[in-house]
Design an enzyme around this catalytic site. Structure first.
Site, short mmCIF file in Angstrom:
data_model
loop_
_atom_site.label_atom_id
_atom_site.label_comp_id
_atom_site.label_asym_id
_atom_site.label_seq_id
_atom_site.Cartn_x
_atom_site.Cartn_y
_atom_site.Cartn_z
N GLN A 261 0.73 -1.05 -0.09
CA GLN A 261 -0.22 -0.05 0.05
C GLN A 261 1.01 1.28 -0.03
OE1 GLN A 261 -3.56 1.18 -0.81
NE2 GLN A 261 -3.13 -0.98 -0.25
N HIS A 264 2.22 2.77 -3.22
CA HIS A 264 1.55 3.72 -3.99
C HIS A 264 2.16 5.38 -3.99
CE1 HIS A 264 -1.87 1.59 -5.59
NE2 HIS A 264 -2.02 0.82 -4.37
N GLU A 328 -10.89 2.12 2.71
CA GLU A 328 -10.80 1.65 1.35
C GLU A 328 -10.74 0.10 1.16
OE1 GLU A 328 -8.76 2.08 -3.01
OE2 GLU A 328 -7.83 2.76 -1.09
N HIS A 329 -9.63 -0.47 1.71
CA HIS A 329 -9.30 -1.85 1.93
C HIS A 329 -9.26 -2.33 3.31
CE1 HIS A 329 -7.23 -0.56 -1.76
NE2 HIS A 329 -7.83 -1.42 -2.31
N ASP A 362 -6.71 -5.83 -6.59
CA ASP A 362 -6.22 -4.72 -7.51
C ASP A 362 -6.20 -4.88 -8.97
OD1 ASP A 362 -5.87 -2.78 -5.38
OD2 ASP A 362 -3.69 -3.48 -5.18
N HIS A 421 -53.20 20.06 -9.83
CA HIS A 421 -52.70 18.48 -9.63
C HIS A 421 -54.12 18.03 -9.48
CE1 HIS A 421 -48.67 19.85 -9.18
NE2 HIS A 421 -48.15 18.68 -9.03
#
Length: 435
Positions: A261, A264, A328-329, A362, A421
């Site tokens: 991770q 990145h 996220e993960h 991924d 209406h």
């Protein structure tokens, strides 16, 4: 990595700090001014503005006739990459397509009662723009994880924009992935200007209904600003992982996932555990494994800045911390990981067991890796085939059913002061015509 012990600090405040760290939109007022300028310029000057920003930001001297990737460039890309790579891309596409078709919303049967028929119609979007970032990596997986769910939904027109290198080229892996994914139009345009082009259209790049795909803060802000002119998938921040592990976890596995991770750069790596021994072992493994990475320096800086280990009192507190961060993960590496699943409330994607690293999600597992970041998993989900479908309600009433509904409708519309209406019903009930 920083080590926090829940009994030695105000953990709620530390979690809030982590959340702020995760938020890509904090402190971006200057960037927003730049993005708004780019968007307005592209709206007004179209291709001319795109050429200007391509030169300014990508250092690529491209004229509008050069924007679209030509067939011979794609053919050349295939000559530059290996057959095993193509086969791997094809197998990933098969996995993604199979999963997305499996979860695609199917047609529901009409709801019928007393002269009333209520249908639900699902239809695919007509056009989608896929943004694929540039930078140091080629990101063929980003192409697949955005384009295949759209194709599985039945979207007919999928175009891709991606920033070129200085010589105007696109990495061959990215082009091959696009071709294999069925993308027929690829444009050499990146940044906020690409998002603006997709949202409003230019002489060369067509306007689309929805824009998906990750990017830097300028791309994310541009997506935020154009929402309403086109749909967007989400506002994605830095990638993040939170690992819940107990004293049965393999420390080398845990360390490798934290590093993957951080690779990145930026990537946010978090370990939550109650085992002091595991923390010692993981720390030792991190120091050993990091020296073997190609991106050693960037990964080390990222881990130092964005890495955190939280020592909790017990497994229940580990789960509580995870739910507050809504990662996220989420990886669960415990003796019985599925037993914790019922207590997990918020996570973009959940990876169970020692042999399920995030890397599977991924690249090849099947669910899209486009996932909610920055704590937004509390209220949103990862990209899927269903994000490319629109839902329309289809309502049919008979005259008798309309008559039955009249009194309730008249009461509510009368309370709102909207007598037209009510009259739209009265005129039908008073009419002798069947049409």
């Amino acid at each position: 990595m920083r080590i926090l012990r829940t009994w030695e600090c105000k953990i709620d405040k530390e979690i809030e700090k982590c959340k702020q760290q995760l938020n890509i939109l904090s402190g971006v007022s200057t960037n927003r001014t730049t993005v708004l300028k780019i968007i307005n310029d592209v709206k007004k000057h179209k291709d001319k503005a795109l050429a200007k920003y391509s030169k300014l930001y990508d250092k690529a001297f491209l004229s509008p006739k050069d924007f679209r990737v030509k067939d011979n460039e794609i053919e050349e890309a295939y000559r530059k990459i290996s057959l095993p790579f193509v086969k791997s891309i094809q197998r990933a596409i098969t996995n993604i397509w199979t999963y997305q078709e499996h979860i695609r919303i199917s047609k529901v049967s009409p709801l019928k009662t007393g002269g009333i028929v209520l249908d639900t119609l699902y239809s695919p979007l007509e056009s989608v723009g896929v943004y694929v970032p540039g930078g140091a990596a080629s990101y063929p997986s980003t192409v697949l994880m955005n384009a295949i769910p759209a194709r599985a939904a039945g979207v007919n027109k999928i175009i891709m924009t991606t920033p070129p290198s200085k010589d105007g080229a696109i990495p061959p892996e990215r082009l091959v992935a696009a071709k294999e994914a069925g993308i027929r139009e690829i444009y050499k345009v990146g940044g906020a200007q690409a998002v603006a082009a997709l949202a409003f259209g230019t002489e060369t790049i067509p306007k689309v209904d929805k824009i998906v795909g990750p990017g830097n803060v300028f791309v994310t802000l541009a997506k935020k600003e154009i929402f309403g002119y086109a749909g967007i998938d989400m506002l994605a921040g830095p990638s993040e992982v939170l690992i819940i592990a107990d004293d049965h976890a393999n420390p080398s596995f845990v360390a490798s996932d934290l590093l993957s991770q951080a690779e990145h750069a930026p990537g946010i790596s978090m370990l939550v555990t109650f085992s002091e021994l595991l923390v010692e072992q993981v720390t030792s493994e991190l120091n050993r494994q990091i020296t073997k990475l190609k991106r050693y320096a960037d990964t080390k800086r990222c881990l130092k800045k964005f890495g955190v280990i939280i020592l909790a009192k017990n497994i229940d507190e580990c789960v509580e911390i995870s739910n507050k961060l809504a990662p996220e993960h989420l990886q669960i590496m415990t003796q019985n990981p599925r037993a914790l699943l019922c207590n997990i409330k918020h996570a973009g994607a959940i990876f169970l067991g020692s042999y399920t690293p995030v890397a599977l999600g991924d690249y090849i597992a099947g669910p899209s890796h486009v996932l909610p970041t920055s704590g937004t998993a509390r209220f949103s989900s990862g990209l899927s085939v269903n994000d490319f479908l629109k839902r329309s309600s289809v309502i049919t009433y008979s005259r008798s059913a309309l008559k039955t509904a009249y009194n309730d409708l008249a009461e509510i519309s009368g309370a709102e002061g909207l007598d037209a209406h009510t009259r739209s019903v009265q005129i039908r009930l008073n009419s002798r015509s069947g049409f």
